[in-house]
Enzyme design. Structure first.
Site, short mmCIF file in Angstrom:
data_model
loop_
_atom_site.label_atom_id
_atom_site.label_comp_id
_atom_site.label_asym_id
_atom_site.label_seq_id
_atom_site.Cartn_x
_atom_site.Cartn_y
_atom_site.Cartn_z
N ASP A 172 9.64 -11.09 14.23
CA ASP A 172 10.19 -9.93 13.52
C ASP A 172 10.49 -8.80 14.51
O ASP A 172 10.82 -9.07 15.67
CB ASP A 172 9.16 -9.48 12.47
N HIS A 215 9.12 -2.78 10.22
CA HIS A 215 9.34 -3.96 9.37
C HIS A 215 8.32 -5.06 9.66
O HIS A 215 7.68 -5.59 8.76
CB HIS A 215 10.76 -4.46 9.59
N SER A 366 12.00 -9.62 2.28
CA SER A 366 11.12 -9.65 3.45
C SER A 366 9.65 -9.57 3.09
O SER A 366 8.82 -10.14 3.79
CB SER A 366 11.45 -8.49 4.40
#
Length: 431
Positions: A172, A215, A366
């Protein structure tokens, strides 16, 4: 690597949706980033051939090479990838565009408080403190309804090892490795890698509220809420803007498999199928890893790659695609959908750690995806009675029906054959 962020009391909303946006942002690399070729191409390697021989044959560097597996990945400049350049290199296959092919963007709401400074999450991960009090999720109360719906309390009772001994690779934007939420939960530092910047520090980099910053930290935090004793292997492949290259994603997947990751989480995606990435996934699953990928956030009747190819059987064995629904079981307005999609989980307003000790609410496929990844870690830590190859299929088969009484009628059979993740039913079936 310098981490730049705003103060811990900042309250803001970012502007894009979480995980697997196929709109590739700018591919500009930070100073000191690893070399990023314009194109890549995978070629077969005859037995006994060396890297040097392959590079001499094609006149291009082999940035990935494994003679035992019989493949090499060549790095090509834009000129080399042109028709005349390919003829000069005696290459007949079509090269893949490399730069910024994958992305993971996000909608995040950062709360004006830090719950981690109190040490609650740290105590839970280190000591195994119970997160449930009379059916209520005590660690992050904001996630109570989400986790009640997927039957997390019952699942953790069925799998009391809570993911212990299971390594989950989070490929990621990186992870805030100094966050108290991850104390005692990260793989050894010698296994960490930042493929985007070309170093060994996979820390998040960027400005809070811009691009993809935070994220990966959020994704890893969801995994640990589901499987609190799992081990996170942080691998950075996406830059501050949330974009990343084919080469780095494939390298990270190979690295994760080589370091013994039993679960690989890919909360990222692309419009285009990458043979280089798909072959890396196939190698990882053949080594025993389970791979989960998000479906994307464009509300399209097609899911992103590599999730698109994760259908049961064939190349999709031991892998799983995940979309998003809300707490009423209705398709999230942003979630992609398709007959290829195998499972949905809850992907709206999921609370999880953010950089600098913040509590962040994320929305997108996600954050649905790591719920499934954490569920697989729960199962693996208890030694399932079914073959490894059946675990992702069983998870999809034991989902809640999201089509009953006409619900989700426009998306019939396009949110998985059954639908919503049910961790209790899944674990009862495999343990």
């Amino acid at each position: 690597m310098v981490k730049r962020s705003t103060a811990a009391l900042l309250i803001l909303s970012a502007l894009a949706l979480a995980g697997c946006s196929q709109q590739a942002p700018s591919a500009a690399a930070p100073q000191g980033a690893a070399a990023r070729p314009s194109h890549v191409m995978q070629v077969r390697v005859p037995a006994g051939t060396t890297r040097e021989q392959i590079e001499a044959t094609y006149g291009a560097p082999a940035v990935m090479f494994d003679a035992a597996e019989g493949y090499a990945v060549l790095a090509l400049s834009a000129a080399q990838a042109s028709p005349s350049g390919l003829r000069a290199l005696s290459l007949t296959e079509t090269p893949e565009s490399n730069l910024g092919a994958f992305s993971a963007s996000a909608v995040a709401t950062v709360q004006g408080r830090s719950m981690w400074i109190k040490g609650d999450f740290n105590l839970w991960t280190a000591e195994g403190r119970s997160m449930w009090i009379k059916g209520q999720y005590d660690l992050i109360p904001e996630n109570n309804l989400n986790f009640q719906i997927i039957r997390l309390e019952q699942a953790q009772t069925l799998a009391p090892k809570l993911g212990q001994g299971i390594k989950v690779a989070v490929i990621d934007t990186g992870v805030d490795v100094e966050h108290p939420a991850f104390a005692g939960s990260l793989a050894p530092a010698g296994e960490w890698r930042d493929f985007y910047a070309g170093d060994t520090n996979p820390d998040e980099e960027g400005v809070l509220g811009e691009g993809g910053y935070g994220h990966g930290t959020g994704v890893a935090g969801v995994v640990l809420q589901v499987a609190p004793k799992a081990t996170i292997l942080p691998l950075r492949v996406l830059g501050p803007d949330g974009s990343g290259d084919v080469l780095h994603v494939a390298q990270a997947i190979d690295w994760a498999a080589a370091k013994g990751a039993q679960v690989i989480n890919l909360s990222l995606g692309s419009d285009e199928r990458s043979a280089v990435v798909q072959d890396a996934i196939k190698r990882a699953t053949e080594r025993g890893a389970l791979v989960v990928a998000s479906a994307g956030n464009e509300n399209r009747p097609a899911i992103s790659y590599p999730a698109h190819d994760m259908v049961s059987g064939g190349v999709g064995e031991r892998s799983l695609s995940v979309g998003s629904v809300n707490t009423a079981g209705l398709k999230s307005s942003f979630s992609n959908y398709s007959s290829n999609l195998e499972l949905v989980a809850l992907g709206e307003n999921v609370y999880t750690p953010g950089p600098d000790g913040l509590l962040v609410s994320w929305t997108g496929t996600s954050v649905a995806t790591p719920m499934a990844a954490g569920g697989l870690a729960l199962a693996l830590s208890q030694t399932p009675r079914v073959p490894l190859k059946d675990l992702t299929r069983k998870m999809a088969e034991k989902a809640y029906d999201v089509y009953s009484n006409g619900m989700n009628a426009p998306y019939k059979d396009k949110l998985g054959k059954k639908g919503l993740l049910n961790l209790e039913a899944f674990l009862k079936d495999v343990l």
